[in-house]
Structure formats: structure tokens, C-alpha cells
Design a protein around this motif. Structure first.
Motif, PDB file in Angstrom:
ATOM      1  N   GLU A 159       0.889  -1.083  -0.024  1.00 48.37           N
ATOM      2  CA  GLU A 159      -0.062   0.063   0.007  1.00 48.37           C
ATOM      3  C   GLU A 159       0.931   1.173   0.003  1.00 48.37           C
ATOM      4  OE1 GLU A 159      -3.288   1.719   3.082  1.00 48.37           O
ATOM      5  OE2 GLU A 159      -3.576  -0.262   2.102  1.00 48.37           O
ATOM      6  N   ALA A 160       1.954   1.429   0.840  1.00 44.09           N
ATOM      7  CA  ALA A 160       2.675   2.313   0.862  1.00 44.09           C
ATOM      8  C   ALA A 160       3.519   2.744  -0.645  1.00 44.09           C
ATOM      9  CB  ALA A 160       3.915   2.164   1.961  1.00 44.09           C
ATOM     10  N   SER A 161       3.886   1.373  -1.167  1.00 44.26           N
ATOM     11  CA  SER A 161       4.717   1.680  -2.335  1.00 44.26           C
ATOM     12  C   SER A 161       3.622   2.119  -3.501  1.00 44.26           C
ATOM     13  CB  SER A 161       5.040   0.011  -2.933  1.00 44.26           C
ATOM     14  OG  SER A 161       6.164  -0.430  -2.017  1.00 44.26           O
ATOM     15  N   ALA A 162       2.093   1.698  -3.377  1.00 42.65           N
ATOM     16  CA  ALA A 162       1.320   2.131  -4.281  1.00 42.65           C
ATOM     17  C   ALA A 162       1.075   3.837  -4.065  1.00 42.65           C
ATOM     18  CB  ALA A 162       0.124   1.398  -4.145  1.00 42.65           C
ATOM     19  N   ARG A 163       1.417   4.261  -2.921  1.00 44.39           N
ATOM     20  CA  ARG A 163       1.419   5.530  -2.972  1.00 44.39           C
ATOM     21  C   ARG A 163       2.669   6.245  -2.896  1.00 44.39           C
ATOM     22  NH1 ARG A 163      -0.909   3.988   2.362  1.00 44.39           N
ATOM     23  NH2 ARG A 163       0.913   4.524   3.462  1.00 44.39           N
ATOM     24  N   GLY A 164       3.915   5.795  -3.443  1.00 43.73           N
ATOM     25  CA  GLY A 164       5.228   6.179  -3.480  1.00 43.73           C
ATOM     26  C   GLY A 164       5.797   6.476  -2.472  1.00 43.73           C
ATOM     27  N   GLU A 165       5.865   5.748  -1.362  1.00 41.93           N
ATOM     28  CA  GLU A 165       6.439   5.928  -0.139  1.00 41.93           C
ATOM     29  C   GLU A 165       7.253   4.785   0.214  1.00 41.93           C
ATOM     30  OE1 GLU A 165       3.329   6.050   2.891  1.00 41.93           O
ATOM     31  OE2 GLU A 165       2.358   7.752   1.796  1.00 41.93           O
ATOM     32  N   TRP A 166       8.689   5.154   0.406  1.00 46.29           N
ATOM     33  CA  TRP A 166       9.682   3.970   0.440  1.00 46.29           C
ATOM     34  C   TRP A 166      10.409   4.336   1.761  1.00 46.29           C
ATOM     35  CZ3 TRP A 166       7.896   2.105  -3.633  1.00 46.29           C
ATOM     36  CH2 TRP A 166       7.475   2.900  -4.880  1.00 46.29           C
ATOM     37  N   LYS A 167      10.938   3.241   2.186  1.00 40.42           N
ATOM     38  CA  LYS A 167      11.802   3.246   3.506  1.00 40.42           C
ATOM     39  C   LYS A 167      12.983   4.367   3.330  1.00 40.42           C
ATOM     40  CE  LYS A 167      14.527  -0.075   6.179  1.00 40.42           C
ATOM     41  NZ  LYS A 167      14.970  -1.571   6.368  1.00 40.42           N
ATOM     42  N   PRO A 168      12.975   5.196   4.498  1.00 38.97           N
ATOM     43  CA  PRO A 168      14.063   6.063   4.415  1.00 38.97           C
ATOM     44  C   PRO A 168      15.497   5.483   4.026  1.00 38.97           C
ATOM     45  CG  PRO A 168      12.690   6.287   6.209  1.00 38.97           C
ATOM     46  CD  PRO A 168      12.389   5.027   5.754  1.00 38.97           C
ATOM     47  N   GLY A 169      16.362   6.414   3.571  1.00 45.32           N
ATOM     48  CA  GLY A 169      17.888   6.124   3.566  1.00 45.32           C
ATOM     49  C   GLY A 169      17.951   5.535   2.267  1.00 45.32           C
ATOM     50  N   GLY A 170      17.019   5.700   1.200  1.00 42.43           N
ATOM     51  CA  GLY A 170      17.201   5.295  -0.171  1.00 42.43           C
ATOM     52  C   GLY A 170      18.012   6.215  -0.957  1.00 42.43           C
ATOM     53  N   SER A 171      17.654   6.140  -2.451  1.00 49.09           N
ATOM     54  CA  SER A 171      18.458   6.706  -3.435  1.00 49.09           C
ATOM     55  C   SER A 171      18.171   8.402  -3.518  1.00 49.09           C
ATOM     56  CB  SER A 171      18.055   6.229  -4.729  1.00 49.09           C
ATOM     57  OG  SER A 171      18.760   7.055  -5.810  1.00 49.09           O
ATOM     58  N   ALA A 172      19.171   9.138  -3.985  1.00 45.62           N
ATOM     59  CA  ALA A 172      18.767  10.605  -4.169  1.00 45.62           C
ATOM     60  C   ALA A 172      17.391  10.889  -5.139  1.00 45.62           C
ATOM     61  CB  ALA A 172      19.951  11.232  -4.617  1.00 45.62           C
ATOM     62  N   ARG A 173      17.475   9.843  -6.064  1.00 44.76           N
ATOM     63  CA  ARG A 173      16.369   9.918  -7.185  1.00 44.76           C
ATOM     64  C   ARG A 173      15.139   9.174  -6.667  1.00 44.76           C
ATOM     65  NH1 ARG A 173      18.720  12.445 -11.584  1.00 44.76           N
ATOM     66  NH2 ARG A 173      16.666  12.745 -12.357  1.00 44.76           N
ATOM     67  N   PRO A 174      13.902   9.578  -6.429  1.00 43.67           N
ATOM     68  CA  PRO A 174      12.886   8.790  -5.999  1.00 43.67           C
ATOM     69  C   PRO A 174      12.524   7.736  -7.058  1.00 43.67           C
ATOM     70  CG  PRO A 174      12.132  10.752  -6.785  1.00 43.67           C
ATOM     71  CD  PRO A 174      13.687  10.823  -6.562  1.00 43.67           C
ATOM     72  N   GLY A 175      12.804   7.986  -8.181  1.00 41.59           N
ATOM     73  CA  GLY A 175      12.555   6.945  -9.408  1.00 41.59           C
ATOM     74  C   GLY A 175      13.332   5.729  -9.093  1.00 41.59           C
ATOM     75  N   LEU A 176      14.598   5.804  -8.622  1.00 41.40           N
ATOM     76  CA  LEU A 176      15.489   4.560  -8.361  1.00 41.40           C
ATOM     77  C   LEU A 176      14.883   3.862  -7.424  1.00 41.40           C
ATOM     78  CD1 LEU A 176      17.448   6.306 -10.045  1.00 41.40           C
ATOM     79  CD2 LEU A 176      19.113   5.484  -8.882  1.00 41.40           C
ATOM     80  N   ASP A 177      14.239   4.144  -6.395  1.00 36.16           N
ATOM     81  CA  ASP A 177      13.771   3.510  -5.280  1.00 36.16           C
ATOM     82  C   ASP A 177      12.455   2.820  -5.685  1.00 36.16           C
ATOM     83  OD1 ASP A 177      15.586   4.261  -3.365  1.00 36.16           O
ATOM     84  OD2 ASP A 177      14.408   5.872  -2.530  1.00 36.16           O
ATOM     85  N   ALA A 178      11.617   3.524  -6.439  1.00 39.41           N
ATOM     86  CA  ALA A 178      10.536   3.014  -7.281  1.00 39.41           C
ATOM     87  C   ALA A 178      10.677   1.919  -8.029  1.00 39.41           C
ATOM     88  CB  ALA A 178       9.722   3.938  -7.768  1.00 39.41           C
ATOM     89  N   TYR A 179      11.670   2.052  -8.816  1.00 38.03           N
ATOM     90  CA  TYR A 179      12.051   1.153  -9.898  1.00 38.03           C
ATOM     91  C   TYR A 179      12.491  -0.215  -9.054  1.00 38.03           C
ATOM     92  CZ  TYR A 179      14.114  -1.595 -13.767  1.00 38.03           C
ATOM     93  OH  TYR A 179      14.363  -2.651 -14.761  1.00 38.03           O
TER      94      TYR A 179
END
Length: 302
Positions: A159-179
Motif C-alpha cells: 500500500e505504501a509503495s502504491a502511494r510512492g512511499e519508500w523506506k528512508p535512506g534510499g536513493s537521491a532520485r525517487p525513481g530509483l527507489d520506485a524501480y
């Protein structure tokens, strides 16, 4: 190989998908599933010009209702389906959303293919092979991915992923975390489905980094040009890299293999590899599948 077999491929109009569609044409009818009718027609013509048979089906994998309708159209064809290749995918560098408000990358790469596969499963014959194109970038321990800016999948919940919410500490580009998170969803699906449905085969492939593919088309014209004409010729000489042609041939071999293998994750050479420690945990992959089913069951895209 039975030439009467039918093979379903999603995302067949460019890059690895187009070449895989052309390879599959030697093994039977190819069902081409994509969102652009004109581009589907081009691939259909290429296949039929060489004596093959292709059937185009229009579907937008960011729209669950669209992929369910496409699955229904495929079932209505009455073809003897031998395998399904879930290849469709996108990789925008920045966050985008669907009209429903879901993260576009996660919806297109995970939710759509999941719904498509589940809609087809009851109609697949025993032994049919369902292959998902995955990516090693879901693994935070995979050094080439880390060097490229990935920090592995950043899964909180479906559900969080569908909202575009990711675990902190990820990439500087949100598209990389989503992918990365969406591709982890693909791999979790394969591993869980292989346990759930032993009458079918579910496998995954990591096609290798192919700078000549169309996946990074949103990266800008300069980077796309460099990738295609400078980096692509070097790919065969670099570990973890590949080309669309080589990747398509490897994927086709995995999909059409006369084998009972299921739950296997293949690397760019067609050799078994391991996913992240997180996705290898059966409880985790089962959770991803369960949460995906729950989300899709409440989707308004009917």
C-alpha cells in the motif's frame, strides 16, 4: 517445440521486448501485449513478414482494469498458451502518478503484471512457464547497482509503495527507489507463486544492464545517445552487462526450455543467481503477494 504453441509477451515494441518477440516467433504464435496499437502493428508486421503469426492486444499496465480486460481478450482467443513473458516496464527517474494516484512505476512494473498473471493463471495448462523480467538493483548488496545510485528495494508495504512511499535512506532520485522496489515485487511474486502453484512454472530473469535498450528513454537525449552508440558496443565485454539481442535470446531460452524448473532466478548468462536476503525470505515474498492481492481486490479499476 510445438509450433502450435502460443507465447504471450508484454512490452514487445522496443528494446529487449521487441527482440524477444521476434525470437519467440520461431516457437509459435506470439501474443503481443502493449499500450500503443501502432507500435504493436509494426512488430506484428515484422513477425508475419518472416512467416510467423502474431496477435496484438492493447493494454496499459499502469491500469489494472486495462490489463484484466486484456487477459480476458487473450483467453477468448482460445490459443494453446505455453508461456507468458512479463517484460513490460518503465524507469522514470522522478516520481509520476497514475490517474488513480498510484506511483506510476510501481503500478506499471508490479501491480499491472501481477493482476495480468493472476487473471491468466486459471487458463494456463499444466507446465506452462511464466517468466518475469526482474533486476538485481533490488539487492542493496549488489555493488554495481549501488555504484549506479541504487540503495536496493525500499519496501514498507504494498500500500505504501502504491502511494510512492519508500523506506528512508534510499536513493537521491525517487525513481530509483520506485524501480528497485517494483522489481523486488516481481521477484517476490515469482518465488511465492512457484510455491503456491506447483502445476505451473514461475521463473525470473535478470537480463543484465543493456545500455542499448529503451528502458532509460526518460534519461534525456544525450544520455540515451551515449548509451546506445557508445556504451552498448562495449556491453558484451563487461560483467553484468548485456545487449538487447543477447538478453532476448537468453530470456527466450528460459521461457521455452523443456524443463520442470520453477522458482529459479537466472542471471544475464542464463545461470541461477540469488536475490536479496529480504526477498529470499519466504515469509516476506508471501507477504508481498498477500498485500498485493488485498490492494488489487479493492481497486476501482474494474
Amino acid at each position: 517445440m510445438n509450433s502450435q504453441n502460443a507465447w504471450i509477451i508484454t512490452g514487445p515494441t522496443s528494446g529487449i521486448g521487441r527482440r524477444a518477440a521476434l525470437e519467440l516467433a520461431a516457437h509459435g504464435t506470439v501474443v503481443l501485449v502493449g499500450r500503443d496499437p501502432a507500435r504493436l502493428a509494426v512488430v506484428e508486421h515484422q513477425i508475419e513478414a518472416k512467416g510467423g503469426r502474431a496477435v496484438p492486444i492493447v493494454a496499459d499496465f499502469s491500469d489494472v482494469g486495462s490489463v484484466r480486460r486484456a487477459a480476458g481478450e487473450i483467453v477468448a482467443l482460445g490459443l494453446p498458451i505455453a508461456g507468458v513473458l512479463n517484460n513490460a516496464g518503465i524507469f522514470p527517474l522522478e516520481r509520476r502518478t497514475t490517474p488513480q494516484g498510484w506511483d506510476l512505476t510501481y503500478a506499471t512494473n508490479h501491480l499491472g503484471p501481477f493482476a495480468f498473471t493472476e487473471a491468466l493463471v486459471p487458463y494456463l495448462p499444466d507446465g506452462a512457464n511464466v517468466v518475469f523480467v526482474c533486476s538485481g538493483v533490488e539487492d542493496p548488496e549488489r555493488r554495481p547497482a549501488v555504484v549506479a545510485g541504487f540503495r536496493g528495494a525500499r519496501f514498507i508495504s504494498v500500500e505504501a509503495s502504491a502511494r510512492g512511499e519508500w523506506k528512508p535512506g534510499g536513493s537521491a532520485r525517487p525513481g530509483l527507489d520506485a524501480y528497485a522496489t517494483s522489481k523486488q515485487g516481481n521477484l517476490a511474486t515469482v518465488l511465492a507463486f512457484a510455491r503456491e502453484m506447483p502445476r505451473l512454472r514461475f521463473n525470473a530473469v535478470e537480463p543484465g544492464f543493456s545500455p542499448g535498450s529503451a528502458l532509460a528513454r526518460d534519461a534525456g537525449p544525450v544520455l540515451v545517445f551515449v548509451s546506445k552508440y557508445v556504451l552498448s558496443p562495449l556491453a558484451p565485454m563487461i560483467k553484468y552487462w548485456s545487449t538487447p539481442k543477447r538478453a532476448a535470446r537468453m530470456i527466450t531460452e528460459v521461457l521455452t526450455a523443456d524443463s520442470d524448473a520453477s522458482g529459479v532466478y537466472y542471471d544475464e548468462r542464463g545461470e541461477p543467481m540469488r536475490g536479496s536476503a529480504q526477498v529470499r525470505d519466504p515469509e516476506f515474498s508471501a507477504r508481498v503477494v498477500s498485500e498485493t492481492r488485498t490492494l488489487l481486490a479493492t481497486s476501482v479499476n474494474e
